[in-house]
Design a protein around this motif. Structure first.
Motif, PDB file in Angstrom:
ATOM      1  N   GLN A  92      10.998   5.940  -7.187  1.00  0.00           N
ATOM      2  CA  GLN A  92      10.171   6.465  -6.101  1.00  0.00           C
ATOM      3  C   GLN A  92      10.970   7.548  -5.383  1.00  0.00           C
ATOM      4  O   GLN A  92      12.180   7.423  -5.192  1.00  0.00           O
ATOM      5  CB  GLN A  92       9.820   5.327  -5.145  1.00  0.00           C
ATOM      6  CG  GLN A  92       8.941   5.725  -3.990  1.00  0.00           C
ATOM      7  CD  GLN A  92       8.566   4.523  -3.128  1.00  0.00           C
ATOM      8  OE1 GLN A  92       9.087   3.430  -3.311  1.00  0.00           O
ATOM      9  NE2 GLN A  92       7.657   4.735  -2.195  1.00  0.00           N
ATOM     10  N   ALA A  93      10.302   8.610  -4.990  1.00  0.00           N
ATOM     11  CA  ALA A  93      10.972   9.715  -4.284  1.00  0.00           C
ATOM     12  C   ALA A  93      11.526   9.238  -2.950  1.00  0.00           C
ATOM     13  O   ALA A  93      11.045   8.273  -2.363  1.00  0.00           O
ATOM     14  CB  ALA A  93       9.993  10.857  -4.061  1.00  0.00           C
ATOM     15  N   GLY A  94      12.531   9.942  -2.468  1.00  0.00           N
ATOM     16  CA  GLY A  94      13.141   9.625  -1.179  1.00  0.00           C
ATOM     17  C   GLY A  94      14.357   8.738  -1.347  1.00  0.00           C
ATOM     18  O   GLY A  94      14.623   8.223  -2.429  1.00  0.00           O
ATOM     19  N   ASP A  95      15.081   8.569  -0.262  1.00  0.00           N
ATOM     20  CA  ASP A  95      16.311   7.785  -0.350  1.00  0.00           C
ATOM     21  C   ASP A  95      16.225   6.442   0.371  1.00  0.00           C
ATOM     22  O   ASP A  95      17.223   5.748   0.511  1.00  0.00           O
ATOM     23  CB  ASP A  95      17.500   8.591   0.181  1.00  0.00           C
ATOM     24  CG  ASP A  95      17.339   8.991   1.640  1.00  0.00           C
ATOM     25  OD1 ASP A  95      16.307   8.665   2.258  1.00  0.00           O
ATOM     26  OD2 ASP A  95      18.260   9.634   2.169  1.00  0.00           O
TER      27      ASP A  95
ATOM     28  N   THR B  97       0.822  -1.205   0.000  1.00  0.00           N
ATOM     29  CA  THR B  97       0.000   0.000   0.000  1.00  0.00           C
ATOM     30  C   THR B  97       0.860   1.260   0.000  1.00  0.00           C
ATOM     31  O   THR B  97       1.791   1.376   0.802  1.00  0.00           O
ATOM     32  CB  THR B  97      -0.905   0.031   1.243  1.00  0.00           C
ATOM     33  OG1 THR B  97      -1.682  -1.156   1.274  1.00  0.00           O
ATOM     34  CG2 THR B  97      -1.841   1.231   1.219  1.00  0.00           C
ATOM     35  N   SER B  98       0.551   2.165  -0.889  1.00  0.00           N
ATOM     36  CA  SER B  98       1.144   3.501  -1.034  1.00  0.00           C
ATOM     37  C   SER B  98       2.529   3.510  -1.686  1.00  0.00           C
ATOM     38  O   SER B  98       3.120   4.569  -1.836  1.00  0.00           O
ATOM     39  CB  SER B  98       1.189   4.253   0.306  1.00  0.00           C
ATOM     40  OG  SER B  98       2.248   3.807   1.129  1.00  0.00           O
ATOM     41  N   HIS B  99       3.045   2.351  -2.090  1.00  0.00           N
ATOM     42  CA  HIS B  99       4.377   2.269  -2.704  1.00  0.00           C
ATOM     43  C   HIS B  99       4.291   1.746  -4.133  1.00  0.00           C
ATOM     44  O   HIS B  99       3.558   0.790  -4.385  1.00  0.00           O
ATOM     45  CB  HIS B  99       5.272   1.295  -1.933  1.00  0.00           C
ATOM     46  CG  HIS B  99       5.549   1.709  -0.540  1.00  0.00           C
ATOM     47  ND1 HIS B  99       6.572   2.552  -0.204  1.00  0.00           N
ATOM     48  CD2 HIS B  99       4.930   1.393   0.618  1.00  0.00           C
ATOM     49  CE1 HIS B  99       6.577   2.739   1.098  1.00  0.00           C
ATOM     50  NE2 HIS B  99       5.587   2.048   1.622  1.00  0.00           N
TER      51      HIS B  99
ATOM     52  N   PHE C 194       2.273   8.482  -4.240  1.00  0.00           N
ATOM     53  CA  PHE C 194       3.222   7.533  -3.701  1.00  0.00           C
ATOM     54  C   PHE C 194       3.857   8.041  -2.422  1.00  0.00           C
ATOM     55  O   PHE C 194       4.201   9.216  -2.317  1.00  0.00           O
ATOM     56  CB  PHE C 194       4.353   7.278  -4.708  1.00  0.00           C
ATOM     57  CG  PHE C 194       3.877   6.921  -6.082  1.00  0.00           C
ATOM     58  CD1 PHE C 194       3.230   5.712  -6.319  1.00  0.00           C
ATOM     59  CD2 PHE C 194       4.079   7.782  -7.145  1.00  0.00           C
ATOM     60  CE1 PHE C 194       2.799   5.376  -7.587  1.00  0.00           C
ATOM     61  CE2 PHE C 194       3.648   7.457  -8.413  1.00  0.00           C
ATOM     62  CZ  PHE C 194       3.003   6.248  -8.648  1.00  0.00           C
ATOM     63  N   LYS C 195       4.067   7.139  -1.487  1.00  0.00           N
ATOM     64  CA  LYS C 195       4.818   7.455  -0.282  1.00  0.00           C
ATOM     65  C   LYS C 195       6.276   7.670  -0.675  1.00  0.00           C
ATOM     66  O   LYS C 195       6.761   7.073  -1.628  1.00  0.00           O
ATOM     67  CB  LYS C 195       4.718   6.288   0.706  1.00  0.00           C
ATOM     68  CG  LYS C 195       5.316   6.564   2.051  1.00  0.00           C
ATOM     69  CD  LYS C 195       5.000   5.444   3.008  1.00  0.00           C
ATOM     70  CE  LYS C 195       5.519   5.765   4.385  1.00  0.00           C
ATOM     71  NZ  LYS C 195       5.113   4.732   5.348  1.00  0.00           N
ATOM     72  N   GLY C 196       6.981   8.517   0.058  1.00  0.00           N
ATOM     73  CA  GLY C 196       8.405   8.748  -0.206  1.00  0.00           C
ATOM     74  C   GLY C 196       8.769  10.214  -0.297  1.00  0.00           C
ATOM     75  O   GLY C 196       9.881  10.601   0.039  1.00  0.00           O
ATOM     76  N   ARG C 197       7.829  11.039  -0.752  1.00  0.00           N
ATOM     77  CA  ARG C 197       8.091  12.474  -0.826  1.00  0.00           C
ATOM     78  C   ARG C 197       8.124  13.047   0.589  1.00  0.00           C
ATOM     79  O   ARG C 197       7.524  12.472   1.505  1.00  0.00           O
ATOM     80  CB  ARG C 197       6.989  13.176  -1.620  1.00  0.00           C
ATOM     81  CG  ARG C 197       6.922  12.811  -3.081  1.00  0.00           C
ATOM     82  CD  ARG C 197       5.849  13.616  -3.826  1.00  0.00           C
ATOM     83  NE  ARG C 197       4.701  14.002  -3.030  1.00  0.00           N
ATOM     84  CZ  ARG C 197       3.581  13.297  -2.892  1.00  0.00           C
ATOM     85  NH1 ARG C 197       3.456  12.130  -3.501  1.00  0.00           N
ATOM     86  NH2 ARG C 197       2.581  13.725  -2.156  1.00  0.00           N
TER      87      ARG C 197
END
Length: 161
Positions: free
Chosen positions: A135-138, A49-51, A152-155
């Protein structure tokens, strides 16, 4: 939240805990420093979910001689202890470009002997020739293709979703 069209998958329809499924024979490739690092029709997708999906490639289809195990590790509450892998090709070095689950928890045994790569840390990842967006984020390693819709999750600001 925008409604996805019928031809696209919404990450909000993915389960939690995550599911593992075959990538349906699609050609999944990873390129770095003008070198094909991996190519397979046997990839797995982890859907959560969300990824965006994370693609896991069988070790047999990865140039594992280009990977060196990193001392870094993390724990997923569902999949278990993750080991990270540095990538070295043609004088270029990328720490923690990939990860694996050498001894996954019950329910995730299919991930044993597979590698997942961060698409933002290599030069190019493709699924059936389509270039993947990372996907955003590290931390998260999701692969965004035209068949996937978010948000998407990650920002920044999405950590508590």
């Amino acid at each position: 939240m925008k409604e996805p069209d019928a031809a696209r998958e919404s990450v909000w329809d993915y389960p939690r805990p995550p599911a593992v499924e075959a990538a349906s024979g699609r050609v999944v490739e990873i390129w770095f420093a003008d070198t094909l690092i991996a190519s397979t029709r046997s990839a797995l997708r982890v859907l959560e979910t969300s990824h965006p999906p994370v693609f896991y490639l069988p070790a047999a289809d990865v140039a594992v001689e280009l990977l060196t195990q990193s001392p870094a590790a993390s724990v997923c509450e569902w999949k278990g202890l993750a080991c990270y892998w540095d990538l070295d090709v043609a004088g270029r070095h990328v720490p923690r470009a990939a990860w694996s689950y050498p001894d996954p928890l019950p329910g995730y045994g299919q991930l044993r002997s597979t590698f997942a790569f961060y698409p933002g840390l290599v030069d190019r990842c493709t699924v059936d020739g389509e270039r993947v967006r990372p996907q955003a984020g590290d931390f998260y390693g999701g692969w965004i293709t035209s068949e996937i819709t978010g948000p998407f999750k990650g920002r920044p600001g999405t950590s508590r979703w």
